[in-house]
Design an enzyme around this catalytic site. Structure first.
Site, PDB file in Angstrom:
ATOM      1  N   HIS A 173       0.749  -1.362   0.084  1.00 26.54           N
ATOM      2  CA  HIS A 173       0.004  -0.068  -0.315  1.00 26.54           C
ATOM      3  C   HIS A 173       0.727   1.300   0.051  1.00 26.54           C
ATOM      4  CE1 HIS A 173      -2.954  -2.772   1.421  1.00 26.54           C
ATOM      5  NE2 HIS A 173      -3.827  -2.162   0.806  1.00 26.54           N
ATOM      6  N   ASN A 174       1.463   1.621  -1.225  1.00 24.12           N
ATOM      7  CA  ASN A 174       2.319   2.605  -1.375  1.00 24.12           C
ATOM      8  C   ASN A 174       2.014   3.586  -2.428  1.00 24.12           C
ATOM      9  OD1 ASN A 174       3.452   1.163  -3.424  1.00 24.12           O
ATOM     10  ND2 ASN A 174       4.666   0.240  -1.946  1.00 24.12           N
ATOM     11  N   ALA A 175       2.714   4.473  -2.989  1.00 24.38           N
ATOM     12  CA  ALA A 175       2.306   5.089  -4.195  1.00 24.38           C
ATOM     13  C   ALA A 175       2.409   4.582  -5.402  1.00 24.38           C
ATOM     14  CB  ALA A 175       3.145   6.360  -4.101  1.00 24.38           C
ATOM     15  N   VAL A 176       3.225   3.475  -5.545  1.00 21.70           N
ATOM     16  CA  VAL A 176       3.506   2.610  -6.873  1.00 21.70           C
ATOM     17  C   VAL A 176       2.011   1.942  -6.968  1.00 21.70           C
ATOM     18  CG1 VAL A 176       4.689   1.192  -8.110  1.00 21.70           C
ATOM     19  CG2 VAL A 176       5.861   2.370  -6.374  1.00 21.70           C
ATOM     20  N   HIS A 213      -6.965   6.533  -3.198  1.00 15.53           N
ATOM     21  CA  HIS A 213      -8.009   5.765  -2.758  1.00 15.53           C
ATOM     22  C   HIS A 213      -7.378   5.034  -1.401  1.00 15.53           C
ATOM     23  CE1 HIS A 213      -5.599   2.590  -4.617  1.00 15.53           C
ATOM     24  NE2 HIS A 213      -6.181   1.821  -3.844  1.00 15.53           N
ATOM     25  N   ASP A 214      -6.152   4.935  -1.352  1.00 14.94           N
ATOM     26  CA  ASP A 214      -5.341   4.306   0.064  1.00 14.94           C
ATOM     27  C   ASP A 214      -4.252   5.218   0.572  1.00 14.94           C
ATOM     28  OD1 ASP A 214      -6.389   1.832   0.319  1.00 14.94           O
ATOM     29  OD2 ASP A 214      -5.148   0.881  -1.504  1.00 14.94           O
ATOM     30  N   ASP A 323      -8.658  -1.414  -8.098  1.00 14.44           N
ATOM     31  CA  ASP A 323      -7.934  -1.729  -6.812  1.00 14.44           C
ATOM     32  C   ASP A 323      -7.562  -3.177  -6.873  1.00 14.44           C
ATOM     33  OD1 ASP A 323      -6.845  -1.145  -4.311  1.00 14.44           O
ATOM     34  OD2 ASP A 323      -9.115  -1.585  -3.368  1.00 14.44           O
ATOM     35  N   GLN A 374      -3.249 -16.277  -2.461  1.00 19.05           N
ATOM     36  CA  GLN A 374      -3.713 -15.811  -3.940  1.00 19.05           C
ATOM     37  C   GLN A 374      -4.699 -16.551  -4.537  1.00 19.05           C
ATOM     38  OE1 GLN A 374      -2.590 -12.787  -5.163  1.00 19.05           O
ATOM     39  NE2 GLN A 374      -1.882 -12.699  -2.988  1.00 19.05           N
TER      40      GLN A 374
END
Length: 453
Positions: A173-176, A213-214, A323, A374
């Site tokens: 959960h980062n900018a990438v 969104h995050d 997402d 997964q």
């Protein structure tokens, strides 16, 4: 040395620029900013700049104060981005990127609508500024800057705020991740069944919601915040805690940057509310709610995209798809995302173990393997949603490609299951019944751990 505590509660940010040191607290994680303004542990995704290397020139008077150096370097980042977006190669190489990098990044932007877009490579080519560079380009491509009369410098300032408010130490959960979701959203907004009905406002809302969104995600899920009695859980009464925080933080930055200050008050209020509705839709706990409603619309054939409410609902569905689209990417990228999200889960599990808390589902590295996590995620969450999205698009080329990647990736993970689980994978999928329909709400909660991989 004086110290100012800064705490984000919703859209409120308490900060005094005159203080020499700023402490930001999140889950007990303290970050310090010294006189140079460089954090000891950064949240921004651009490379660390060590101001200690500039001490000699600072004292010699060639540059002046460290504050001026910081402004210079900030301007260089903006100068680089603005020239890149205008397709201009600088006459003299900047310290940040050479001409080869500029050319490659510009070439990638020309193919930003392709599903095989490699966001990891793009992030490297833009020196860790993938979210800012991508959003500036897409706002320009869609004509949003002209339509809404946005100031480019103000837009850039706002996007830098958003990018830096993501935690770069989060594996997932980062900018990438935000840039990846934004690129996917751009692809979905181009789907013929949707594109012809979209207004400039719809497009801007979709891109902004995807980018933010995050924002300020702490790297742990909602159940963790609730059981540790975190102030955000109390603030939002244990309901869509993270999503509410992402929304309120976004509104705070919009107001602080004054990006939309020139628009009528009624319009900005509507934008803020619609952004909230979009971001809140990404709460994985509401998956059945949205999926059931989408199925009903498609069964009854009563979607009227001329209607603003139906159009907004499909924007919510598009953002939900964006997402969780990682399993629908090509294997090389999908695998990287899977490993990143599981690493984040495992870190939470280690933290829970350290403080003698019950380890959350999917967070026990000794019991929860990446393949099983997964496969369960694909079975219960991704497949049901993307099958309905394909129905909505009329089985477009992109939808069929995504479903094909999804099937291939699921088979790949099954082949990587620990040997003792392979014999049962046909019936359990490593995470639950491997059927074509969605599982129960309880099963989905276990598969996702209350947060989307």
């Amino acid at each position: 040395m004086s110290c100012l505590m800064v705490e984000r509660c919703g859209e409120i940010l308490f900060e005094n620029p005159d203080q020499n040191v700023k402490c930001v607290c999140m889950l007990g994680d303290v970050r310090l900013r010294g006189q140079t303004g460089v954090p000891a542990e950064r949240r921004g995704s651009y490379p660390f700049i060590d101001f200690r290397l500039l001490n000699n020139t600072t004292h010699s008077g060639e540059i002046g104060t460290k504050k001026k150096v910081k402004r210079l370097l900030s301007f260089q980042r903006y100068f680089h981005a603005s020239r890149l977006l205008r397709g201009i190669i600088p006459q003299a190489p900047l310290h940040l990127l050479d001409e080869d990098y500029l050319g490659q990044a510009r070439h990638m932007l020309s193919k930003v609508g392709m599903w095989d877009f490699d966001i990891f490579l793009f992030d490297r080519l833009t020196n860790g500024n993938s979210l800012v560079t991508l959003l500036c380009h897409l706002f320009n491509t869609h004509g949003l800057i002209h339509h809404f009369k946005l100031d480019m410098v103000t837009l850039h300032r706002f996007l830098v705020m958003v990018q830096e408010d993501y935690h770069s130490q989060n594996p997932y959960h980062n900018a990438v991740h935000a840039a990846d979701v934004t690129q996917a959203m751009h692809c979905y907004l181009k789907e013929p069944k949707l594109a012809s009905f979209l207004t400039p406002l719809d497009i801007m809302l979709g891109l902004l919601a995807a980018a933010a969104h995050d924002v300020d995600h702490p790297g742990v899920n909602q159940p963790f915040l609730i059981k540790t009695n975190h102030h955000l859980a109390n603030l939002y009464q244990n309901m869509s805690v993270l999503e509410n925080h992402h929304w309120r933080s976004t509104i705070g930055m919009l107001r602080e940057s004054r990006l939309l200050a020139h628009l009528p008050k009624e319009m900005t209020q509507d934008i803020e509310q619609q952004l909230g509705s979009l971001i809140l839709a990404t709460d994985i706990n509401r998956q059945n709610e949205f999926l059931t409603r989408l199925k009903a619309h498609l069964h009854n054939k009563d979607l009227r995209l001329e209607d603003i409410h139906d159009r907004h609902f499909m924007l919510q569905i598009a953002l939900k798809c964006a997402d969780i689209c990682n399993p629908c990417r090509i294997w090389e990228m999908s695998k990287q995302w899977s490993e990143r999200v599981c690493e984040e889960f495992y870190r939470q599990g280690d933290l829970e173990q350290k403080f003698e808390l019950e380890i959350s589902p999917l967070c026990n590295q000794q019991k929860d393997s990446i393949p099983s996590i997964q496969i369960g995620f694909m079975t219960y969450i991704v497949e049901p949603l993307f099958r309905e999205w394909a129905r909505f698009t009329g089985h477009s080329a992109l939808s069929e490609s995504m479903l094909s990647h999804l099937a291939h990736n699921k088979a790949q993970w099954k082949s990587l299951l620990p040997r003792q689980h392979r014999s049962s994978s046909g019936s359990s999928g490593g995470g639950g019944p491997d059927h074509t329909g969605p599982g129960t709400e309880d099963e989905e909660q276990t598969v996702t751990g209350g947060d989307a991989p």
